[in-house]
Design an enzyme around this catalytic site. Structure first.
Site, mmCIF file in Angstrom:
data_model
loop_
_atom_site.group_PDB
_atom_site.id
_atom_site.type_symbol
_atom_site.label_atom_id
_atom_site.label_comp_id
_atom_site.label_asym_id
_atom_site.label_seq_id
_atom_site.Cartn_x
_atom_site.Cartn_y
_atom_site.Cartn_z
ATOM 1 C CB SER A 188 4.307 34.016 38.636
ATOM 2 O OG SER A 188 3.328 33.028 38.849
ATOM 3 C CG ASP B 280 7.737 28.918 33.210
ATOM 4 O OD1 ASP B 280 7.260 28.691 34.337
ATOM 5 O OD2 ASP B 280 7.849 30.050 32.727
ATOM 6 C CG HIS C 126 6.908 29.675 37.642
ATOM 7 N ND1 HIS C 126 6.314 30.121 36.479
ATOM 8 C CD2 HIS C 126 6.200 30.250 38.667
ATOM 9 C CE1 HIS C 126 5.307 30.923 36.780
ATOM 10 N NE2 HIS C 126 5.222 31.030 38.085
#
Length: 345
Positions: A148, A292, A319
């Site tokens: 991320s 995701d 994610h």
């Protein structure tokens, strides 16, 4: 900036997780009562770093020992914590892979200055370089993994310092935040019931992020589908604890309030490095999950743009693919690290 959004999120998570959380739990409580395993985990090392505002310290902890494979982990957020990678201890030491948990400045165990001038990509890149030097990592052993926001930071580090790297892993992160927002609003949002998505978009349009309804809707229709694919009251303790420690001063300043893009005015607004990917020439692994918050097709494209890259697809992953699709995430990561180390990549 307002911080009610993060505060509501934290309170919601704490309420949902309290029945599973023991008072005083730490990461050490999650380590099995195994003498050999505990012997692999070093004492915490607080690393001094120089900033425009003077010397500060960041938290690190090494797990395992391997002079040829040392994996530094960059957490997401910005402003979250190393516990995003707590379950790495269950997979990597057994394969002889050394890794380092690390809280970036402003996060959890590290110093948390109240100065927004420090929350820039450039300063975080410089911080990672100082941590690398202090830990003795070099081009013969240094692998960098970011997920991320950590993936953004990893890319930015590679653009400037890839000569210091042996390999790079970009997890669950696209190379354009405008493309991320487009995917969130055009693909993920419409997966919600139409009336729910319309209500979420109305809250965002009006900037009413203090409205508890926002987190209520996301907690039911977004997070368990695209962040970690379990009901939130079943999320691992380390993840709910991580969320309870988010530093909103960092998160909101850089990311903003929205879960469907970057809030206008946040410092990361407009970030786009698509045209720079081809400059990364070191061995690279790009990881994407089917469910995701980031577009897996975009991440597959990234692996094609980077000259020496491989794409790892997690069909059950969201994610946090290391938690909801470890069957694909960890074998793929381990194979990449070993292939690079053995000159087979």
């Amino acid at each position: 900036m307002k911080r009610s959004y993060l505060i509501l999120f934290v309170l919601t998570l704490l309420c949902w997780s309290c029945k599973n959380e023991k008072e005083g739990d730490t990461l050490e409580d999650l380590i099995p009562e195994n003498r050999e395993m505990k012997a692999m985990i070093d004492e915490v090392k607080m690393i001094p770093i120089q900033t425009p505002k003077g010397e500060m310290k960041v938290w690190t902890q090494k797990v395992g020992e391997n002079p040829k494979i040392k994996l530094l982990l960059l957490h997401g957020g910005p402003g979250m914590t190393h516990e995003q990678y707590a379950n790495f201890k269950d997979y990597l030491p057994q394969e002889g892979i050394e890794f380092i948990w690390y809280d970036q400045l402003g996060s959890a165990g590290s110093d948390q200055p109240d100065d927004s001038s420090l929350w820039t990509i450039e300063r975080f890149v410089d911080e990672v370089e100082q941590v690398r030097k202090e830990l003795g990592l070099n081009k013969d052993n240094f692998y960098l993994l970011g997920q991320s926001w950590g993936g953004m930071l990893g890319m930015e580090y590679a653009f400037k310092y890839q000569d210091n790297l042996k390999g790079l892993v970009i997890c669950n992160m696209m190379s354009s935040l405008d493309e991320y927002e487009k995917y969130a609003k055009e693909v993920l949002g419409p997966q919600m019931p139409p009336e729910v998505f319309a209500e979420v978009m109305e809250i965002e349009k009006s900037g009413d992020f203090e409205n508890p309804r926002y987190m209520e809707l996301l907690g039911e229709y977004h997070y368990p589908q695209h962040v970690l694919r379990k009901p939130m009251d079943e999320w691992p303790e380390e993840i709910t604890r991580m969320m309870s420690q988010v530093n909103p001063n960092v998160y909101v300043f850089m990311q903003g309030h929205s879960e469907f893009g970057i809030t206008p005015g946040a410092s990361l607004e407009g970030w786009d490095v698509r045209d720079q990917l081809s400059t990364i020439t070191i061995p690279t692994l790009v990881v994407g999950g089917e469910h995701d918050t980031m577009d897996p097709k975009h991440m597959e494209w990234m692996a094609q743009e980077i000259p020496n890259a491989r794409y790892l697809y997690c069909p059950e992953g969201s994610h946090l693919s290391q938690y909801d699709d470890p069957e694909h995430f960890f074998p793929g990561l381990i194979q990449f690290l070993k292939d690079v180390d053995e000159g087979k990549f």
